[in-house]
Design an enzyme around this catalytic site. Structure first.
Site, PDB file in Angstrom:
ATOM      1  N   ASP A 193      -2.143  -1.188  -2.241  1.00 53.13           N
ATOM      2  CA  ASP A 193      -1.582  -2.153  -3.181  1.00 53.13           C
ATOM      3  C   ASP A 193      -1.556  -1.603  -4.608  1.00 53.13           C
ATOM      4  O   ASP A 193      -2.399  -0.774  -4.991  1.00 53.13           O
ATOM      5  CB  ASP A 193      -2.387  -3.454  -3.164  1.00 53.13           C
ATOM      6  CG  ASP A 193      -2.282  -4.184  -1.836  1.00 53.13           C
ATOM      7  OD1 ASP A 193      -1.343  -3.901  -1.074  1.00 53.13           O
ATOM      8  OD2 ASP A 193      -3.156  -5.036  -1.565  1.00 53.13           O
ATOM      9  N   ARG A 194      -0.627  -2.115  -5.392  1.00 52.34           N
ATOM     10  CA  ARG A 194      -0.490  -1.671  -6.788  1.00 52.34           C
ATOM     11  C   ARG A 194      -1.787  -1.823  -7.570  1.00 52.34           C
ATOM     12  O   ARG A 194      -2.170  -0.920  -8.328  1.00 52.34           O
ATOM     13  CB  ARG A 194       0.627  -2.478  -7.461  1.00 52.34           C
ATOM     14  CG  ARG A 194       0.861  -2.127  -8.918  1.00 52.34           C
ATOM     15  CD  ARG A 194       1.917  -3.025  -9.536  1.00 52.34           C
ATOM     16  NE  ARG A 194       2.158  -2.681 -10.929  1.00 52.34           N
ATOM     17  CZ  ARG A 194       2.956  -3.348 -11.736  1.00 52.34           C
ATOM     18  NH1 ARG A 194       3.614  -4.404 -11.289  1.00 52.34           N
ATOM     19  NH2 ARG A 194       3.125  -2.981 -12.992  1.00 52.34           N
TER      20      ARG A 194
END
Length: 316
Positions: free
Chosen positions: A147-148
């Protein structure tokens, strides 16, 4: 308006490039060219393999010679074709985040807030930045994604054979990944694993525990306990979207500063200790090297912000 112009290329296909579809090969060769243009030049027969026209589904083979035609497209001046160039300082910072590199692969300790790739309104991601750092590299592709807002270890293949080898390990679940997560409250010492099926909403990408979802398992180990929080080690056995984040929320222990599955009360509490980001970090990974076939283990330390926060939690 401005133009992007590429030159004609003749590419000799070797064993490492072989086996991929010609459309995917062209997308790697013509990085800033829209997919629609790539399929158009294929339809028109401008792309030749061994001097013959091919369809998009053609798989290139070792010994093939591919003619990549020159391409010219117009772009808006306020949307430059190479947005990485406007983020040169961020690109340069990623050089110090590389924890391992050889001829087969590269491993990055990805910072929180950096997406793994551009898209969805983002100008650039880690893979685009790495390609800018390694312009001579003929091949650089993500092996997996995180995930970012999650920091930590990200594997990048430098050869197609390495990509296939590492992705096969992920499919066969022989790669072991361990994350550090600071979760709300006291984690139950008896809870060693969470088996809960996960279903993703295709509209908003929110993931929930649902009997109709895909089987999902995460294993947990308590690393450290605090007054109102627990530092746990999470090891995902399956690789579902947001798996760790949803499983801990399902158990009543959301991760600090999780904007999708978190608890604002816990965010307010942890902010007192300097935490202002998702406390989820891919700290350790074990796999078989795609070239040497030897077992490898790599570690990525927590950033200073999270380390300092843990020190303050211990003092409290």
């Amino acid at each position: 308006m401005s133009e992007i112009k590429t030159q004609v290329q003749f590419v000799d296909i070797d064993e490492d490039m072989a086996g991929q579809r010609i459309d995917n090969f062209l997308r790697n060769q013509l990085k800033n060219i829209p997919k629609s243009v790539i399929y158009r030049i294929l339809r028109k027969g401008e792309v030749r393999v061994n001097k013959k026209r091919v369809k998009a589904e053609y798989k290139i083979a070792a010994g093939d010679i591919v003619r990549v035609p020159p391409v010219t497209i117009s772009v808006q001046d306020d949307q430059p074709a190479a947005p990485v160039s406007t983020n040169l300082h961020k690109v340069a910072e990623l050089e110090s985040c590389i924890v391992y590199e050889d001829d087969h692969m590269l491993v990055l300790n990805k910072p929180s807030g950096t997406a793994v790739h551009g898209g969805s309104g983002l100008k650039f991601g880690a893979i685009e930045a790495l390609r800018a750092l390694r312009p001579q590299a003929r091949f650089l592709e993500l092996v997996h994604r995180i995930d970012r807002d999650t920091s930590g270890l990200l594997l990048v293949a430098k050869k197609r054979s390495a990509l296939r080898h590492l992705q096969a390990q992920f499919r066969e679940k022989t790669i072991q990944k361990y994350y550090y997560a600071l979760v709300m409250g006291k984690w139950d010492t008896k809870c060693k694993a969470v088996n809960a099926p996960l279903l993703k909403n295709d509209v908003n990408s929110i993931v929930r525990v649902n009997p109709q979802g895909k089987p999902s398992e995460t294993r947990f180990k308590i690393l450290e306990s605090f007054k109102e929080a627990t530092l746990v080690q999470a090891s995902p056995i399956t690789g579902r979207t947001h798996q760790i984040r949803v499983h801990v929320q399902y158990m009543g222990h959301p991760i600090a500063w999780d904007d999708r599955y978190g608890d604002q009360r816990f965010d307010a509490y942890t902010s007192k200790f300097g935490i202002k980001r998702l406390f989820l970090h891919a700290a350790n990974i074990k796999f078989v090297h795609p070239g040497t076939e030897k077992a490898m283990e790599l570690n990525a330390p927590l950033d200073k912000n999270l380390e300092n926060a843990l020190s303050k939690l211990r003092q409290a």
